[in-house]
Scaffold this motif. Structure first.
Motif, short mmCIF file in Angstrom:
data_model
loop_
_atom_site.label_atom_id
_atom_site.label_comp_id
_atom_site.label_asym_id
_atom_site.label_seq_id
_atom_site.Cartn_x
_atom_site.Cartn_y
_atom_site.Cartn_z
N PHE A 112 44.38 43.67 51.11
CA PHE A 112 43.92 42.96 52.31
C PHE A 112 43.44 43.96 53.36
O PHE A 112 42.42 43.75 54.02
N GLY A 113 44.19 45.07 53.50
CA GLY A 113 43.83 46.06 54.51
C GLY A 113 42.49 46.72 54.25
O GLY A 113 41.76 47.03 55.19
N VAL A 114 42.13 46.92 52.99
CA VAL A 114 40.86 47.56 52.64
C VAL A 114 39.70 46.57 52.76
O VAL A 114 38.67 46.87 53.37
N GLY A 115 39.85 45.40 52.15
CA GLY A 115 38.71 44.49 52.01
C GLY A 115 38.66 43.34 52.99
O GLY A 115 37.63 42.67 53.10
N GLY A 116 39.78 43.08 53.68
CA GLY A 116 39.80 41.95 54.59
C GLY A 116 39.97 40.63 53.86
O GLY A 116 40.05 40.58 52.62
N PRO A 117 40.01 39.52 54.61
CA PRO A 117 40.31 38.22 54.01
C PRO A 117 39.27 37.74 53.00
O PRO A 117 39.63 37.13 51.99
N ASP A 118 37.99 38.00 53.25
CA ASP A 118 36.96 37.49 52.33
C ASP A 118 37.08 38.15 50.96
O ASP A 118 37.02 37.48 49.92
N TYR A 119 37.23 39.48 50.95
CA TYR A 119 37.39 40.19 49.68
C TYR A 119 38.67 39.74 48.99
O TYR A 119 38.68 39.49 47.77
N TYR A 120 39.76 39.65 49.72
CA TYR A 120 41.07 39.29 49.15
C TYR A 120 40.99 37.95 48.44
O TYR A 120 41.44 37.79 47.29
N VAL A 121 40.39 36.96 49.11
CA VAL A 121 40.28 35.63 48.51
C VAL A 121 39.34 35.66 47.32
O VAL A 121 39.61 35.08 46.26
N ASP A 122 38.21 36.35 47.48
CA ASP A 122 37.22 36.40 46.41
C ASP A 122 37.80 37.05 45.15
O ASP A 122 37.61 36.56 44.02
N ALA A 123 38.55 38.13 45.35
CA ALA A 123 39.05 38.88 44.20
C ALA A 123 40.31 38.29 43.61
O ALA A 123 40.41 38.12 42.38
N PHE A 124 41.28 37.93 44.46
CA PHE A 124 42.62 37.64 43.95
C PHE A 124 43.02 36.16 44.02
O PHE A 124 44.06 35.79 43.48
N VAL A 125 42.19 35.35 44.66
CA VAL A 125 42.41 33.90 44.63
C VAL A 125 41.35 33.23 43.76
O VAL A 125 41.67 32.47 42.84
N ASN A 126 40.07 33.56 44.03
CA ASN A 126 38.98 32.99 43.23
C ASN A 126 38.73 33.76 41.93
O ASN A 126 38.01 33.27 41.05
N LEU A 127 39.27 34.96 41.82
CA LEU A 127 39.15 35.80 40.61
C LEU A 127 37.70 36.05 40.24
O LEU A 127 37.31 36.02 39.07
N ASN A 128 36.87 36.33 41.24
CA ASN A 128 35.47 36.64 41.03
C ASN A 128 35.35 38.00 40.33
O ASN A 128 35.78 39.02 40.88
N PRO A 129 34.77 38.06 39.11
CA PRO A 129 34.68 39.34 38.38
C PRO A 129 33.96 40.43 39.16
O PRO A 129 34.32 41.60 39.07
N GLU A 130 32.93 40.06 39.93
CA GLU A 130 32.19 41.07 40.69
C GLU A 130 33.09 41.71 41.75
O GLU A 130 33.05 42.93 41.97
N ALA A 131 33.89 40.89 42.41
CA ALA A 131 34.81 41.43 43.42
C ALA A 131 35.90 42.27 42.76
O ALA A 131 36.26 43.35 43.26
N LEU A 132 36.41 41.80 41.64
CA LEU A 132 37.48 42.53 40.95
C LEU A 132 37.02 43.89 40.45
O LEU A 132 37.80 44.84 40.40
N THR A 204 41.39 46.75 58.10
CA THR A 204 40.07 46.84 58.74
C THR A 204 39.77 45.57 59.53
O THR A 204 38.98 45.58 60.47
N GLU A 205 40.39 44.45 59.14
CA GLU A 205 40.22 43.18 59.84
C GLU A 205 41.59 42.55 60.06
O GLU A 205 42.49 42.69 59.23
N SER A 206 41.73 41.86 61.19
CA SER A 206 43.00 41.20 61.46
C SER A 206 43.17 40.01 60.52
O SER A 206 42.19 39.42 60.06
N GLY A 207 44.40 39.66 60.23
CA GLY A 207 44.67 38.54 59.35
C GLY A 207 46.16 38.39 59.10
O GLY A 207 46.98 39.18 59.59
N PHE A 208 46.50 37.39 58.31
CA PHE A 208 47.90 37.00 58.15
C PHE A 208 48.10 36.57 56.70
O PHE A 208 47.56 35.57 56.24
N ILE A 209 48.85 37.38 55.92
CA ILE A 209 49.21 37.00 54.55
C ILE A 209 50.51 36.21 54.63
O ILE A 209 51.50 36.69 55.20
#
Length: 321
Positions: A112-132, A204-209
Motif C-alpha cells: 500500500f505504501g509503494v503503490g497507494g490504494p489504486d495499485y493495492y486494489v488492482d493487484a491484490f483485490v482484483n488480481l489484475n495480472p498487469e498490476a501483479l 506515498t498516498e494517505s489511506g486506511f487498511i
C-alpha cells in the motif's frame, strides 16, 4: 468472523437472519457502506459488525528513538535510515515474530505504501495480472527485502502481544501491526503512555487498511425465544460497542457512536478513516481475509515467506507470472 467467510457460511444456510434487529436499530443508515456489505448476504443481515481495525500503523517507543537521536519516520527513506541506525547501535529495531500473518501484514503495508490504494486494489483485490507483474510490484518486493534484511533471519518465535510488551519495555523501537496492539497497551495503561507513539506506516498516498470483526449466530441458536433477539440487540447496542472498542483499540463500526472518550490514537484512526472514505482510500486487508478468498490469501502469504527467508530475488517467481 471476518470478510468473505461470513457470506460463505450464510450461503450454506448456517447463519441466523438478523434483519429484525437491524431494522429496529437502523443499521442501513448507521453502518459504513463497506461494513454494511460485509455483514449482509442477499440483502439480509447475517452478522453484527463489532469494530473497524486499522492495520497500517507504526507503534513506536519514543524513548528508544530519542536515546539514539532517531526521528519518527515520515517516509520510506527516513524509516530505513532510522532502522539501520538503530541496528548499528545494537538495538533490535522491529518487534516482529515468525507468525505467517505478522510477516504478510508487513508486506501489505509496504504494498500500500509503494503503490497507494489504486495499485493495492488492482493487484491484490482484483488480481489484475498487469498490476501483479508491474515494476511497482517489483519495488514492493525490493522494499520488503530491505526490511527482512534489517529484521534478520530467523525471526524469533514471538507472539504479537509479546511484541507489544517488548516494545513498551524498550526492547524494540518499532512494531508494525494493527491497532489490536493498542488494545494490549490500554490493558496496561488507561491511555497511550507518553513514551509510546502511533503513526501511519509510510505511504506515498494517505489511506486506511482495515479489517472488521463480526459476530454471527448459528442455526442452533434459537432466535425465536424471547431472549434470542435481546442478546443480539444488546451486543449491537451503541453502549456495548463503545466499551468493546475502548478496550480493543479499534473504532466503532456504527456512525452514531461518539469517540470522545477513546484514546488519542483511536481518535486519529477515526479521523483518518473518515478522510479515507471520502477519498476512496479505505481498503480491505489481505492478511485478515477481508479482501480475497483464502486461496489467494495463502498464495500471497507463501511468496512473502519465501522472500523473508532471503532467497535471491532473481530466483523468485513473482505472483501469478
Amino acid at each position: 468472523m471476518e470478510g468473505p467467510a461470513i457470506s460463505s457460511w450464510a450461503a450454506l444456510g448456517f447463519l441466523v437472519d438478523l434483519d429484525e434487529v437491524a431494522a429496529h436499530q437502523q443499521w442501513d443508515n448507521l453502518l459504513y457502506s463497506d461494513i454494511r456489505n460485509i455483514n449482509r448476504y442477499k440483502q439480509s443481515y447475517v452478522a453484527i459488525p463489532m469494530n473497524i481495525h486499522r492495520l497500517n500503523w507504526m507503534w513506536i517507543n519514543h524513548d528508544v528513538l530519542a536515546k539514539h537521536k532517531v526521528e519518527i519516520p515520515s517516509d520510506w527513506e527516513s524509516l530505513i535510515q532510522g532502522l539501520e541506525q538503530l541496528k548499528q547501535a545494537g538495538v533490535k529495531p522491529i518487534a516482529l515474530g515468525n507468525d505467517q500473518w505478522q510477516i504478510v501484514q508487513l508486506f501489505e503495508n509496504i504494498a500500500f505504501g509503494v503503490g497507494g490504494p489504486d495499485y493495492y486494489v488492482d493487484a491484490f483485490v482484483n488480481l489484475n495480472p498487469e498490476a501483479l507483474n508491474s515494476d511497482t510490484t517489483k519495488q514492493v518486493f525490493e522494499r520488503f527485502r530491505q526490511i527482512s534484511q534489517i529484521a534478520g533471519s530467523p525471526l524469533p518465535t514471538m507472539r504479537w502481544d509479546e511484541g507489544v510488551e517488548a516494545l513498551m519495555r524498550g526492547d524494540h523501537a518499532f512494531q508494525f501491526t494493527g491497532d489490536w496492539a493498542l488494545g494490549e497497551i490500554l490493558y496496561h495503561h488507561n491511555d497511550v503512555p507518553k513514551h509510546i507513539r502511533c503513526a501511519p506506516f509510510p505511504s506515498t498516498e494517505s489511506g486506511f487498511i482495515y479489517n472488521s470483526d463480526s459476530l454471527v449466530f448459528f442455526r442452533h441458536f434459537d432466535s425465536k425465544r424471547p431472549s434470542g433477539m435481546d442478546v443480539v440487540s444488546e451486543l449491537s447496542s451503541p453502549e456495548f460497542l463503545l466499551e468493546l472498542n475502548r478496550r480493543k483499540g479499534s473504532i466503532p463500526a456504527q456512525k452514531n457512536i461518539p469517540i470522545d472518550s477513546l484514546s488519542s490514537c483511536q481518535k486519529q484512526s477515526y479521523a483518518d478513516y473518515q478522510k479515507a472514505i471520502e477519498q476512496g482510500a479505505a481498503i480491505p486487508s489481505i492478511v485478515d481475509s477481508m479482501a480475497v478468498d483464502p486461496i489467494v490469501q495463502n498464495a500471497v502469504a507463501s511468496e512473502c515467506i519465501v522472500i523473508s527467508l532471503m532467497i535471491p530475488l532473481n530466483l523468485i517467481r513473482l505472483l501469478y507470472v
